[in-house]
Motif scaffolding. Sequence first.
Motif, PDB file in Angstrom:
ATOM      1  N   LEU A 181      -4.345   9.475   0.307  1.00  0.00           N
ATOM      2  CA  LEU A 181      -4.608   9.641  -1.144  1.00  0.00           C
ATOM      3  C   LEU A 181      -3.932   9.141  -2.255  1.00  0.00           C
ATOM      4  O   LEU A 181      -4.533   8.612  -3.175  1.00  0.00           O
ATOM      5  CB  LEU A 181      -4.582  11.349  -1.376  1.00  0.00           C
ATOM      6  CG  LEU A 181      -5.656  12.158  -0.269  1.00  0.00           C
ATOM      7  CD1 LEU A 181      -5.205  13.655  -0.591  1.00  0.00           C
ATOM      8  CD2 LEU A 181      -6.991  11.996  -1.170  1.00  0.00           C
ATOM      9  N   THR A 182      -2.597   8.982  -1.969  1.00  0.00           N
ATOM     10  CA  THR A 182      -1.888   8.181  -3.080  1.00  0.00           C
ATOM     11  C   THR A 182      -2.138   6.641  -3.136  1.00  0.00           C
ATOM     12  O   THR A 182      -2.414   6.254  -4.308  1.00  0.00           O
ATOM     13  CB  THR A 182      -0.454   8.175  -2.701  1.00  0.00           C
ATOM     14  OG1 THR A 182       0.064   9.565  -2.491  1.00  0.00           O
ATOM     15  CG2 THR A 182       0.413   7.615  -3.669  1.00  0.00           C
ATOM     16  N   GLU A 183      -2.665   6.118  -1.986  1.00  0.00           N
ATOM     17  CA  GLU A 183      -3.065   4.569  -1.921  1.00  0.00           C
ATOM     18  C   GLU A 183      -4.326   4.455  -2.637  1.00  0.00           C
ATOM     19  O   GLU A 183      -4.425   3.644  -3.527  1.00  0.00           O
ATOM     20  CB  GLU A 183      -3.014   4.277  -0.567  1.00  0.00           C
ATOM     21  CG  GLU A 183      -3.338   2.894  -0.370  1.00  0.00           C
ATOM     22  CD  GLU A 183      -3.376   2.349   1.165  1.00  0.00           C
ATOM     23  OE1 GLU A 183      -3.913   1.281   1.420  1.00  0.00           O
ATOM     24  OE2 GLU A 183      -2.451   2.806   2.013  1.00  0.00           O
ATOM     25  N   ALA A 184      -5.339   5.585  -2.153  1.00  0.00           N
ATOM     26  CA  ALA A 184      -6.656   5.670  -2.937  1.00  0.00           C
ATOM     27  C   ALA A 184      -6.528   5.444  -4.360  1.00  0.00           C
ATOM     28  O   ALA A 184      -7.407   5.019  -5.241  1.00  0.00           O
ATOM     29  CB  ALA A 184      -7.356   6.606  -2.361  1.00  0.00           C
ATOM     30  N   TYR A 185      -5.689   6.434  -4.752  1.00  0.00           N
ATOM     31  CA  TYR A 185      -5.451   6.656  -6.217  1.00  0.00           C
ATOM     32  C   TYR A 185      -4.913   5.434  -6.814  1.00  0.00           C
ATOM     33  O   TYR A 185      -5.297   4.930  -7.933  1.00  0.00           O
ATOM     34  CB  TYR A 185      -4.527   7.725  -6.619  1.00  0.00           C
ATOM     35  CG  TYR A 185      -4.479   8.054  -8.126  1.00  0.00           C
ATOM     36  CD1 TYR A 185      -5.509   8.907  -8.864  1.00  0.00           C
ATOM     37  CD2 TYR A 185      -3.354   7.563  -8.891  1.00  0.00           C
ATOM     38  CE1 TYR A 185      -5.299   8.821 -10.124  1.00  0.00           C
ATOM     39  CE2 TYR A 185      -3.142   7.836 -10.071  1.00  0.00           C
ATOM     40  CZ  TYR A 185      -4.134   8.452 -10.867  1.00  0.00           C
ATOM     41  OH  TYR A 185      -3.982   8.725 -12.183  1.00  0.00           O
ATOM     42  N   ASP A 186      -3.799   4.726  -6.252  1.00  0.00           N
ATOM     43  CA  ASP A 186      -3.248   3.510  -6.668  1.00  0.00           C
ATOM     44  C   ASP A 186      -4.198   2.281  -6.901  1.00  0.00           C
ATOM     45  O   ASP A 186      -4.279   1.650  -7.794  1.00  0.00           O
ATOM     46  CB  ASP A 186      -2.163   3.019  -5.825  1.00  0.00           C
ATOM     47  CG  ASP A 186      -0.677   4.005  -5.876  1.00  0.00           C
ATOM     48  OD1 ASP A 186      -0.710   4.692  -7.014  1.00  0.00           O
ATOM     49  OD2 ASP A 186      -0.050   3.722  -5.208  1.00  0.00           O
TER      50      ASP A 186
END
Length: 194
Positions: A181-186
């Motif tokens: 999720l963090t990577e997708a947001y980044d």
Amino acid sequence: MQPKINESSIIHIEIAKIKIVIPRTRNKGVHDEIKESIKKRGLSKPISVRAIDEDDFKYALICGQGRIEALIALGETTIPAIIRDVSEEDAYVMSLVENIARRRPRSNELLQIIKDMKIRGLSDSEISEITGYSTNWVNSINMLLDKGEHKLLSAVERGNLPLYLAVEFARCETEEAQNLLTEAYDKKIIKSRD
């Protein structure tokens, strides 16, 4: 035992008898500014201390470490002070309030302040009142701190991730899901509204 002193009285006390309970580091520029101001205009505000009974110290500092350091650098051995009749806990809160009011602390410093206040037993609403942040914000920060979510907190501190999303990501069952999720947001694959 110290004599009871009216809190509105300002007296000179020996700097060597003051225990700095929560030492803070300051950058050289700020320290030099305080020193130069005192050198030119004198000390405009006394420090605040509370009486203690220890072998080497008669007072515990509440507020004024920068002023003490500046006077020491200027060769002074005494400092004007107001002696407050407060508990150790109240003195700690007074110190935090003055430091927060004087300037907005850096985000990692603010997180440490919030963590310290929580450890000392302050409620989220009390912390909110002291820091000026909403109770919901304080509650979210404390949840992330309690869960040990330092990676998410770092992303919030850097401004890379909104706090409410960090809280949602922290609720993931696995670290792998959180990382995805963090990577997708980044990468802007998902947006805040998603």
